[in-house]
Design a protein around this motif. Sequence first.
Motif, mmCIF file in Angstrom:
data_model
loop_
_atom_site.group_PDB
_atom_site.id
_atom_site.type_symbol
_atom_site.label_atom_id
_atom_site.label_comp_id
_atom_site.label_asym_id
_atom_site.label_seq_id
_atom_site.Cartn_x
_atom_site.Cartn_y
_atom_site.Cartn_z
ATOM 1 N N GLY A 31 61.398 53.107 -8.789
ATOM 2 C CA GLY A 31 61.187 53.018 -7.349
ATOM 3 C C GLY A 31 59.803 53.415 -6.890
ATOM 4 O O GLY A 31 59.568 53.547 -5.694
ATOM 5 N N GLN A 32 58.865 53.585 -7.822
ATOM 6 C CA GLN A 32 57.517 54.029 -7.476
ATOM 7 C C GLN A 32 56.532 52.889 -7.254
ATOM 8 O O GLN A 32 55.411 53.122 -6.823
ATOM 9 N N ARG A 33 56.930 51.654 -7.567
ATOM 10 C CA ARG A 33 56.057 50.503 -7.389
ATOM 11 C C ARG A 33 56.837 49.371 -6.729
ATOM 12 O O ARG A 33 58.068 49.356 -6.761
ATOM 13 N N ILE A 34 56.105 48.437 -6.142
ATOM 14 C CA ILE A 34 56.738 47.265 -5.540
ATOM 15 C C ILE A 34 56.097 46.002 -6.111
ATOM 16 O O ILE A 34 54.969 46.035 -6.623
ATOM 17 N N LEU A 35 56.830 44.907 -6.016
ATOM 18 C CA LEU A 35 56.328 43.594 -6.400
ATOM 19 C C LEU A 35 56.037 42.809 -5.132
ATOM 20 O O LEU A 35 56.823 42.831 -4.178
ATOM 21 N N VAL A 36 54.915 42.094 -5.117
ATOM 22 C CA VAL A 36 54.480 41.335 -3.950
ATOM 23 C C VAL A 36 54.034 39.948 -4.400
ATOM 24 O O VAL A 36 53.316 39.818 -5.396
ATOM 25 N N THR A 37 54.467 38.905 -3.681
ATOM 26 C CA THR A 37 53.922 37.574 -3.925
ATOM 27 C C THR A 37 52.686 37.396 -3.054
ATOM 28 O O THR A 37 52.705 37.680 -1.856
ATOM 29 N N THR A 38 51.598 36.941 -3.676
ATOM 30 C CA THR A 38 50.334 36.854 -2.966
ATOM 31 C C THR A 38 49.481 35.739 -3.561
ATOM 32 O O THR A 38 49.900 35.050 -4.500
ATOM 33 N N LYS A 39 48.293 35.574 -3.017
ATOM 34 C CA LYS A 39 47.373 34.537 -3.476
ATOM 35 C C LYS A 39 46.011 35.151 -3.737
ATOM 36 O O LYS A 39 45.482 35.883 -2.892
ATOM 37 N N ASP A 40 45.451 34.868 -4.899
ATOM 38 C CA ASP A 40 44.150 35.416 -5.255
ATOM 39 C C ASP A 40 43.071 34.775 -4.381
ATOM 40 O O ASP A 40 42.946 33.547 -4.345
ATOM 41 N N PRO A 41 42.281 35.578 -3.654
ATOM 42 C CA PRO A 41 41.288 35.002 -2.741
ATOM 43 C C PRO A 41 40.156 34.271 -3.458
ATOM 44 O O PRO A 41 39.520 33.394 -2.871
ATOM 45 N N GLN A 42 39.884 34.618 -4.721
ATOM 46 C CA GLN A 42 38.805 33.974 -5.464
ATOM 47 C C GLN A 42 39.270 32.700 -6.160
ATOM 48 O O GLN A 42 38.649 31.645 -6.048
#
Length: 376
Positions: A233-244
């Motif tokens: 429970g110390q980390r989360i997963l996130v869907t994202t997009k690499d800006p580069q």
Amino acid sequence: VYLVHKDLSEDGSIVATTWKEDPALERGYLLISTSAKRGKVYQWETGGGPIAIGRTLHLDDSGCRSGLYRNCSDSGKDHNTSSGDVVHYYGSGGIVIDTISHPDSPRLVVAEYGEGRISRLEENGARTPLVISLPNNKTTVPTNSSRLTQPFRLLMTPGKDLLIMDDCKTEYVLWRLPKATDIPPLPSLAVSRQAHSWTHIQNNTESNNSRLPHVLFHSPAMGGMAVDPFSFGQRILVTTKDPQTGAVMVVSLPVIDDQDDDDPDHENSRLILDYTQHATAPGAMEVDNHGTLYLAVDGGVLIAAPKTHSKTASSSSSTWQIMAKIVIQTNERIVDLTVGSDRFLYIAMERKLARVRVQGSPWTLDKQDRSRFLAL
């Protein structure tokens, strides 16, 4: 895949879903947040008999009631802007169930677009504001607004933190409100009505802005989040997009008390899965008790299973591999994914609701991991 409701929201304003267990009914049901007009939260359940109960109204005026921050009657109307007419909805956005502070009586937390805040519904009917104003340090906060813009995704962590994914139009910001479940409830409906006019959280005796959210992460695009199942429970997963590179991916982020929240460090993020070949933009995400990831992509839902994992609070060495894709023939965007205790994955689209049988159930900390988490 079973289409359980084809016109759940006729105006196409479904934003988010979450699962709620009802101790009195001894079963759970799905909650669906909609943003049109004043907002509604619907309840969908199969019930205990052979015929599904289906959709019922769980909460009316879920996002706009007072008209003090936004004019509720303007919700859904065209607003003239420099880029043309834009329709703004002032109903409800992200929703989540707080099972930590009241495990025997779970509370619904709602993003109220029309009130410009995040509130928790109490047993006495009051709505306790959890977030109203934002920090005013514009050197570290990547938005010029004093309020949340469009908080479409909420997550409660085992550490009692509330995470808020906000679409700020020019950028997406992930906010962290520490110890949100410790905020005391409003004592009455009368005080709750007065709270609609508040511009900040009242009775704040803290001197370190602990009742203000802090920036945890920001990115040009985000779509979903879930607790990392292999991090106590110390980390989360996130869907994202690499800006580069423009890569669509899942990253793991730390959520820890000694983190410098005012200076979010993107170097703390770890790449978990690159699924650029399947998606043009990051979308909704869910994780079950087996650690299986479900990712909303173009034309369906990806299923990714943990390939290797090592439970550690300081970092996540887990990796996932794509195992299958659930194909959904629809021109609607998948807005949220939720695994229920009935072992169905619920797939919410802008108007429709579908579900598919899965092996997992909602993720929670087991007893051994909870003991380890408390020790940390």
